[in-house]
Design a protein around this motif. Structure first.
Motif, PDB file in Angstrom:
ATOM      1  N   MET A  60      36.408  90.655 -51.181  1.00  0.00           N
ATOM      2  CA  MET A  60      35.735  89.703 -52.042  1.00  0.00           C
ATOM      3  C   MET A  60      36.743  89.131 -53.024  1.00  0.00           C
ATOM      4  SD  MET A  60      32.477  91.908 -53.247  1.00  0.00           S
ATOM      5  CE  MET A  60      31.309  92.516 -52.092  1.00  0.00           C
ATOM      6  N   ARG A  61      36.658  87.828 -53.169  1.00  0.00           N
ATOM      7  CA  ARG A  61      37.543  87.197 -54.140  1.00  0.00           C
ATOM      8  C   ARG A  61      36.806  87.041 -55.480  1.00  0.00           C
ATOM      9  NH1 ARG A  61      39.305  81.834 -52.241  1.00  0.00           N
ATOM     10  NH2 ARG A  61      37.234  81.780 -51.331  1.00  0.00           N
ATOM     11  N   PHE A  62      37.533  87.315 -56.534  1.00  0.00           N
ATOM     12  CA  PHE A  62      37.004  87.161 -57.894  1.00  0.00           C
ATOM     13  C   PHE A  62      38.032  86.400 -58.716  1.00  0.00           C
ATOM     14  CE2 PHE A  62      34.723  90.805 -56.332  1.00  0.00           C
ATOM     15  CZ  PHE A  62      33.455  90.671 -56.881  1.00  0.00           C
ATOM     16  N   MET A  63      37.514  85.558 -59.600  1.00  0.00           N
ATOM     17  CA  MET A  63      38.376  84.907 -60.576  1.00  0.00           C
ATOM     18  C   MET A  63      38.139  85.602 -61.907  1.00  0.00           C
ATOM     19  SD  MET A  63      38.901  80.942 -61.592  1.00  0.00           S
ATOM     20  CE  MET A  63      40.141  80.658 -60.321  1.00  0.00           C
ATOM     21  N   MET A  64      39.225  86.022 -62.506  1.00  0.00           N
ATOM     22  CA  MET A  64      39.167  86.600 -63.851  1.00  0.00           C
ATOM     23  C   MET A  64      39.680  85.530 -64.807  1.00  0.00           C
ATOM     24  SD  MET A  64      40.394  90.573 -63.208  1.00  0.00           S
ATOM     25  CE  MET A  64      42.140  90.210 -63.329  1.00  0.00           C
ATOM     26  N   LEU A  65      38.795  85.055 -65.665  1.00  0.00           N
ATOM     27  CA  LEU A  65      39.122  83.986 -66.601  1.00  0.00           C
ATOM     28  C   LEU A  65      39.430  84.587 -67.963  1.00  0.00           C
ATOM     29  CD1 LEU A  65      36.127  81.766 -65.538  1.00  0.00           C
ATOM     30  CD2 LEU A  65      38.521  81.315 -64.992  1.00  0.00           C
ATOM     31  N   GLU A  84      32.012  82.331 -50.849  1.00  0.00           N
ATOM     32  CA  GLU A  84      32.538  82.280 -49.484  1.00  0.00           C
ATOM     33  C   GLU A  84      31.506  81.505 -48.675  1.00  0.00           C
ATOM     34  OE1 GLU A  84      35.489  83.263 -49.018  1.00  0.00           O
ATOM     35  OE2 GLU A  84      35.804  84.649 -50.671  1.00  0.00           O
ATOM     36  N   MET A  85      31.918  80.888 -47.606  1.00  0.00           N
ATOM     37  CA  MET A  85      30.990  80.086 -46.823  1.00  0.00           C
ATOM     38  C   MET A  85      29.800  80.940 -46.355  1.00  0.00           C
ATOM     39  SD  MET A  85      30.153  77.109 -46.043  1.00  0.00           S
ATOM     40  CE  MET A  85      31.610  76.239 -46.582  1.00  0.00           C
ATOM     41  N   ALA A  86      30.039  82.196 -46.089  1.00  0.00           N
ATOM     42  CA  ALA A  86      28.971  83.087 -45.638  1.00  0.00           C
ATOM     43  C   ALA A  86      27.893  83.302 -46.705  1.00  0.00           C
ATOM     44  CB  ALA A  86      29.565  84.433 -45.236  1.00  0.00           C
ATOM     45  N   ASP A  87      28.177  82.947 -47.959  1.00  0.00           N
ATOM     46  CA  ASP A  87      27.196  83.092 -49.034  1.00  0.00           C
ATOM     47  C   ASP A  87      26.114  82.011 -48.982  1.00  0.00           C
ATOM     48  OD1 ASP A  87      28.594  85.260 -50.119  1.00  0.00           O
ATOM     49  OD2 ASP A  87      29.847  83.952 -51.353  1.00  0.00           O
ATOM     50  N   PHE A  88      26.361  80.956 -48.196  1.00  0.00           N
ATOM     51  CA  PHE A  88      25.450  79.819 -48.167  1.00  0.00           C
ATOM     52  C   PHE A  88      24.504  79.901 -46.968  1.00  0.00           C
ATOM     53  CE2 PHE A  88      29.106  78.289 -50.560  1.00  0.00           C
ATOM     54  CZ  PHE A  88      28.477  77.701 -51.642  1.00  0.00           C
TER      55      PHE A  88
END
Length: 137
Positions: free
Chosen positions: A1-6, A114-118
């Motif tokens: 899983m990709r996450f962005m930490m801002l 991710e595309m699979a989330d849609f």
């Protein structure tokens, strides 16, 4: 899983356009960045100039408006980010917890779609388009 930490650094909202972190702060952050890299979870990272050096572009009543920073209404601003690939949200939180925070700093963690989330209809609408991440470099 990709996450962005801002990274939402304290005081960044009112920082002067030429404001820069100290050498000590950069050294601490570089050690943290290296630990992400050595663990094999780091995909990308960058630091951002203060919002006083930025520009906002938006659409108002059908017209594009451009406004130079600083932005008085801003209470929190993004000062940088890390894109990481980890196995869970808890692992992303664990990594963020190791960051060398300064008092008042916050890291917001957001999972990347991710595309699979849609649903199928959205995936179908995106079919036939090349992944822009593969041509952006």
């Amino acid at each position: 899983m990709r996450f962005m930490m801002l990274m939402l650094p304290a005081g960044q909202c009112t920082a002067a356009p030429d404001a820069r972190p100290s050498a000590e702060a950069v050294a601490k952050m570089m050690r943290f960045n290296k630990s992400l890299q050595e663990a094999g979870v780091l995909l990308a990272l960058d630091g951002l100039h203060p919002p006083s050096a930025g520009v906002r572009v938006n659409l108002e009543q059908g017209k594009v408006k451009v406004a130079d920073g600083p932005f008085a209404e801003a209470k929190e601003v993004v000062g940088g980010y890390w894109m990481i690939d980890v196995s869970s949200r808890d692992e992303a939180v664990a990594w963020a917890s190791r960051c060398p925070f300064s008092p008042g700093d916050t890291i917001e963690i957001r999972q990347v779609f991710e595309m699979a989330d849609f649903p199928a209809d959205v995936q179908e609408a995106a079919e036939g388009f090349q992944d822009p991440r593969q041509t952006a470099a």
